[in-house]
Design a protein around this motif. Structure first.
Motif, PDB file in Angstrom:
ATOM      1  N   GLY A   6     -18.477  21.723  -6.661  1.00  0.00           N
ATOM      2  CA  GLY A   6     -17.937  20.832  -5.653  1.00  0.00           C
ATOM      3  C   GLY A   6     -17.361  19.572  -6.277  1.00  0.00           C
ATOM      4  O   GLY A   6     -17.509  19.310  -7.459  1.00  0.00           O
ATOM      5  N   SER A   7     -16.696  18.800  -5.475  1.00  0.00           N
ATOM      6  CA  SER A   7     -16.043  17.583  -5.943  1.00  0.00           C
ATOM      7  C   SER A   7     -17.024  16.418  -5.947  1.00  0.00           C
ATOM      8  O   SER A   7     -17.999  16.398  -5.210  1.00  0.00           O
ATOM      9  N   ASP A   8     -16.717  15.428  -6.779  1.00  0.00           N
ATOM     10  CA  ASP A   8     -17.510  14.206  -6.843  1.00  0.00           C
ATOM     11  C   ASP A   8     -16.761  13.093  -6.123  1.00  0.00           C
ATOM     12  O   ASP A   8     -15.567  12.909  -6.340  1.00  0.00           O
ATOM     13  N   PHE A   9     -17.465  12.357  -5.308  1.00  0.00           N
ATOM     14  CA  PHE A   9     -16.872  11.247  -4.582  1.00  0.00           C
ATOM     15  C   PHE A   9     -17.617   9.970  -4.927  1.00  0.00           C
ATOM     16  O   PHE A   9     -18.837   9.987  -5.097  1.00  0.00           O
ATOM     17  N   ILE A  10     -16.872   8.866  -5.034  1.00  0.00           N
ATOM     18  CA  ILE A  10     -17.483   7.560  -5.252  1.00  0.00           C
ATOM     19  C   ILE A  10     -16.880   6.572  -4.275  1.00  0.00           C
ATOM     20  O   ILE A  10     -15.763   6.755  -3.802  1.00  0.00           O
ATOM     21  N   SER A  11     -17.619   5.541  -3.957  1.00  0.00           N
ATOM     22  CA  SER A  11     -17.110   4.432  -3.154  1.00  0.00           C
ATOM     23  C   SER A  11     -16.855   3.271  -4.092  1.00  0.00           C
ATOM     24  O   SER A  11     -17.689   2.952  -4.943  1.00  0.00           O
ATOM     25  N   VAL A  12     -15.692   2.656  -3.954  1.00  0.00           N
ATOM     26  CA  VAL A  12     -15.334   1.498  -4.768  1.00  0.00           C
ATOM     27  C   VAL A  12     -14.907   0.359  -3.850  1.00  0.00           C
ATOM     28  O   VAL A  12     -14.474   0.576  -2.722  1.00  0.00           O
ATOM     29  N   THR A  13     -15.050  -0.840  -4.363  1.00  0.00           N
ATOM     30  CA  THR A  13     -14.630  -2.029  -3.631  1.00  0.00           C
ATOM     31  C   THR A  13     -13.574  -2.735  -4.453  1.00  0.00           C
ATOM     32  O   THR A  13     -13.776  -2.999  -5.645  1.00  0.00           O
ATOM     33  N   ASP A  14     -12.433  -3.024  -3.831  1.00  0.00           N
ATOM     34  CA  ASP A  14     -11.370  -3.700  -4.568  1.00  0.00           C
ATOM     35  C   ASP A  14     -11.615  -5.204  -4.612  1.00  0.00           C
ATOM     36  O   ASP A  14     -12.613  -5.704  -4.081  1.00  0.00           O
TER      37      ASP A  14
END
Length: 94
Positions: A6-14
């Motif tokens: 499966g794919s890897d997802f991350i949350s980022v903050t600009d």
């Protein structure tokens, strides 16, 4: 990159405090530095405004963080390396 697990997802903050989710495509080493390629997780196939996002892994206070690549020639070279790897992986699967 294998999608076997499966794919890897991350949350980022600009820098403006906006949070968004990215799908990790691949990680490469280029000139002794690590780079990661992402696509926006909410990418609409009909919207061509989206593109690959390349972030550089840098050390800050002993931790790995993701940073933008500000040098256009560095960004272009890393992008080309990702694309070469992507197409070589596609050809190997055929």
């Amino acid at each position: 990159m294998s999608d076997q697990y499966g794919s890897d997802f991350i949350s980022v903050t600009d820098d403006d405090g906006n949070e968004f989710e990215l799908e990790h495509l691949d990680t490469i080493e280029y000139n002794g530095e690590m780079y990661m390629a992402f696509l926006p997780a909410d990418m609409d196939e009909n919207n061509e405004d989206y593109g690959m996002i390349i972030l550089k892994v840098v050390q800050e206070n002993g931790e790995d963080i993701l940073a933008t690549v500000d040098d256009d020639s560095e960004l272009e070279a890393v992008y080309n390396t990702f694309m070469e790897q992507l197409f070589s992986d596609d050809e190997a699967e055929e």
